[in-house]
Design a protein around this motif. Structure first.
Motif, PDB file in Angstrom:
ATOM      1  N   GLY A  70      50.980  -0.526  22.665  1.00  0.00           N
ATOM      2  CA  GLY A  70      50.728  -0.881  24.049  1.00  0.00           C
ATOM      3  C   GLY A  70      51.374  -2.206  24.398  1.00  0.00           C
ATOM      4  N   TYR A  71      50.847  -2.809  25.460  1.00  0.00           N
ATOM      5  CA  TYR A  71      51.468  -3.989  26.045  1.00  0.00           C
ATOM      6  C   TYR A  71      50.397  -4.996  26.457  1.00  0.00           C
ATOM      7  N   ALA A  72      50.836  -6.262  26.531  1.00  0.00           N
ATOM      8  CA  ALA A  72      49.925  -7.308  26.992  1.00  0.00           C
ATOM      9  C   ALA A  72      50.723  -8.395  27.698  1.00  0.00           C
ATOM     10  N   LEU A  73      50.003  -9.151  28.502  1.00  0.00           N
ATOM     11  CA  LEU A  73      50.560 -10.328  29.175  1.00  0.00           C
ATOM     12  C   LEU A  73      50.621 -11.483  28.173  1.00  0.00           C
ATOM     13  N   HIS A  74      51.736 -12.207  28.192  1.00  0.00           N
ATOM     14  CA  HIS A  74      51.917 -13.337  27.273  1.00  0.00           C
ATOM     15  C   HIS A  74      52.577 -14.489  28.017  1.00  0.00           C
ATOM     16  N   ASN A  75      52.127 -15.706  27.721  1.00  0.00           N
ATOM     17  CA  ASN A  75      52.811 -16.898  28.219  1.00  0.00           C
ATOM     18  C   ASN A  75      53.446 -17.597  27.019  1.00  0.00           C
TER      19      ASN A  75
ATOM     20  N   THR B  16      47.005   0.332  26.454  1.00  0.00           N
ATOM     21  CA  THR B  16      47.691   1.273  25.580  1.00  0.00           C
ATOM     22  C   THR B  16      48.899   1.874  26.309  1.00  0.00           C
ATOM     23  N   ALA B  17      49.865   2.327  25.517  1.00  0.00           N
ATOM     24  CA  ALA B  17      51.152   2.738  26.082  1.00  0.00           C
ATOM     25  C   ALA B  17      51.008   3.820  27.147  1.00  0.00           C
ATOM     26  N   ASP B  18      50.002   4.684  27.010  1.00  0.00           N
ATOM     27  CA  ASP B  18      49.828   5.754  27.996  1.00  0.00           C
ATOM     28  C   ASP B  18      49.486   5.202  29.378  1.00  0.00           C
ATOM     29  N   GLU B  19      48.955   3.974  29.437  1.00  0.00           N
ATOM     30  CA  GLU B  19      48.610   3.372  30.730  1.00  0.00           C
ATOM     31  C   GLU B  19      49.819   2.749  31.424  1.00  0.00           C
ATOM     32  N   ILE B  20      50.886   2.548  30.673  1.00  0.00           N
ATOM     33  CA  ILE B  20      52.097   1.908  31.216  1.00  0.00           C
ATOM     34  C   ILE B  20      53.260   2.863  30.983  1.00  0.00           C
ATOM     35  N   PRO B  21      53.349   3.914  31.818  1.00  0.00           N
ATOM     36  CA  PRO B  21      54.364   4.931  31.567  1.00  0.00           C
ATOM     37  C   PRO B  21      55.794   4.393  31.596  1.00  0.00           C
TER      38      PRO B  21
ATOM     39  N   PRO C 142      57.486   0.737  31.120  1.00  0.00           N
ATOM     40  CA  PRO C 142      57.404  -0.730  30.952  1.00  0.00           C
ATOM     41  C   PRO C 142      58.588  -1.464  31.564  1.00  0.00           C
ATOM     42  N   HIS C 143      59.523  -0.718  32.132  1.00  0.00           N
ATOM     43  CA  HIS C 143      60.727  -1.337  32.699  1.00  0.00           C
ATOM     44  C   HIS C 143      60.701  -1.359  34.221  1.00  0.00           C
ATOM     45  N   SER C 144      59.513  -1.359  34.791  1.00  0.00           N
ATOM     46  CA  SER C 144      59.421  -1.456  36.261  1.00  0.00           C
ATOM     47  C   SER C 144      58.179  -2.247  36.659  1.00  0.00           C
ATOM     48  N   LEU C 145      57.862  -3.282  35.890  1.00  0.00           N
ATOM     49  CA  LEU C 145      56.620  -4.023  36.114  1.00  0.00           C
ATOM     50  C   LEU C 145      56.898  -5.378  36.778  1.00  0.00           C
ATOM     51  N   PRO C 146      56.374  -5.592  38.000  1.00  0.00           N
ATOM     52  CA  PRO C 146      56.465  -6.937  38.575  1.00  0.00           C
ATOM     53  C   PRO C 146      55.727  -7.939  37.680  1.00  0.00           C
ATOM     54  N   LEU C 147      56.298  -9.124  37.524  1.00  0.00           N
ATOM     55  CA  LEU C 147      55.631 -10.189  36.772  1.00  0.00           C
ATOM     56  C   LEU C 147      55.870 -11.514  37.475  1.00  0.00           C
TER      57      LEU C 147
ATOM     58  N   ALA D  72      51.931  -6.554  36.581  1.00  0.00           N
ATOM     59  CA  ALA D  72      51.289  -5.370  37.154  1.00  0.00           C
ATOM     60  C   ALA D  72      50.820  -4.439  36.042  1.00  0.00           C
ATOM     61  N   GLY D  73      49.550  -4.072  36.078  1.00  0.00           N
ATOM     62  CA  GLY D  73      48.983  -3.176  35.081  1.00  0.00           C
ATOM     63  C   GLY D  73      48.472  -3.866  33.840  1.00  0.00           C
ATOM     64  N   LEU D  74      48.781  -5.154  33.694  1.00  0.00           N
ATOM     65  CA  LEU D  74      48.376  -5.881  32.485  1.00  0.00           C
ATOM     66  C   LEU D  74      47.485  -7.079  32.781  1.00  0.00           C
ATOM     67  N   GLY D  75      47.038  -7.201  34.019  1.00  0.00           N
ATOM     68  CA  GLY D  75      46.075  -8.236  34.363  1.00  0.00           C
ATOM     69  C   GLY D  75      46.699  -9.602  34.572  1.00  0.00           C
ATOM     70  N   GLU D  76      45.818 -10.577  34.660  1.00  0.00           N
ATOM     71  CA  GLU D  76      46.223 -11.953  34.942  1.00  0.00           C
ATOM     72  C   GLU D  76      45.568 -12.903  33.941  1.00  0.00           C
TER      73      GLU D  76
END
Ligand code: ZN
Length: 289
Positions: free
Chosen positions: A152-157, A190-195, A197-202, A272-276
């Motif tokens: 899956g994916y997560a927000l990182h600074n 999890t990856a199924d929630e982010i079909p 990953p190459h179109s996510l505003p950040l 988007a989709g990974l919170g703040e």
């Protein structure tokens, strides 16, 4: 599924953020989100456990501190200059193949913990990034097979001390690895929630001013390429983190003068989709140990 960890530092418990907004304590499942969990089909087993046990599981109070969304991984592999405009603002050439560097795993903290400006730092800077969490061991993986290895994916600074990264010789790792320099979360999606990953505003703001505002569509090297590429040089273990690089707008690149963090500054970011997440900068006051 969205995985969280909560509680006091180094004593976090595993949890799940449900679709109805409730967070539940899944300690009863019996595993933290570590290498053994991801490598042992933990996501599938946890999903089944949640279906049966969610209603009875304790609710996590919204005031409880969130920890990093995974237990400490074997490594954090970072990708440098993976957005064309960020390479330009850094005065660096567009890379022909991914630039890799390490970040210490001891730099990982919760998403809303303070960022500590290290002792004698003058150039602590921010970098909003999409982080990939590896689900299955990856060694010499092809691009076609790479996504099977992504949990899956997560927000990182990807906090960075620019003087130590760029002006002190040697490798970038020196400016990337200080304590609190890797807030991870609020959750792992999890990856199924982010079909895609190459179109996510950040985005990222400092003291309410938008500094970074882009989209993962601008990445030079995408997720399959990065997983495949890195796996040619090292084995990626379950739970490992790949941080995919940052878009333009870091303090180093601001005109007419670079801007770096000072105590009291508030950094807010999201994907988007990974919170703040939100970090308040404070000076190093501790005693080295
Ligand atoms: Zn970075």
């Amino acid at each position: 599924m969205k995985l969280i960890r909560f509680g006091s530092p180094d004593h976090e418990k595993p949890g799940v953020l449900l679709d109805d907004g409730r967070s539940i304590d899944v300690s009863g499942f019996g595993s933290d989100y570590d290498e053994r969990f991801f490598g042992g089909d933990g996501l599938e087993r946890l999903a089944a456990w949640v279906i049966v046990n969610a209603a009875m599981a304790p609710t996590v109070n919204a005031s409880v501190r969130l920890g990093p969304c995974i237990a400490r991984p074997s490594k954090i592999v970072c990708v440098g200059l993976n957005y064309t405009d960020h390479a330009k603002e850094s005065g660096m050439p567009i890379p022909a193949e991914p630039i890799l560097f390490f970040k210490s795993t001891s730099s990982i903290v919760g998403p809303n913990d303070d960022v500590v400006i290290p002792r004698d730092s003058k150039k602590t800077d921010w970098e909003v990034e999409l982080a990939i969490i590896i689900g299955k061991k990856a060694q010499y993986v092809s691009e076609a097979d790479a996504m099977v290895h992504v949990a899956g994916y997560a927000l990182h600074n990807d906090y960075s001390e620019r003087e130590w990264q760029l002006e002190r010789g040697g490798q970038w790792v020196k400016g990337k690895s200080c304590d609190t320099f890797a807030p991870l979360g609020p959750f792992l999606a999890t990856a199924d929630e982010i079909p895609d990953p190459h179109s996510l505003p950040l985005w990222l703001k400092v003291n309410g001013v938008t500094r970074q505002n882009s989209n993962t569509a601008q990445m030079i090297f995408g997720v399959p390429k990065l997983v495949s590429y890195i796996s040619q040089f090292m084995t990626l273990l379950p739970g490992d983190v790949i941080s995919t690089g940052t878009p333009p707008g870091v303090g180093l690149g601001l005109k007419p003068e670079p801007v770096f963090l000072k105590p009291g500054d508030v950094v807010e970011l999201g994907i988007a989709g990974l919170g703040e997440s939100r970090q308040v900068a404070r000076a190093f006051t501790g005693v080295a140990c």
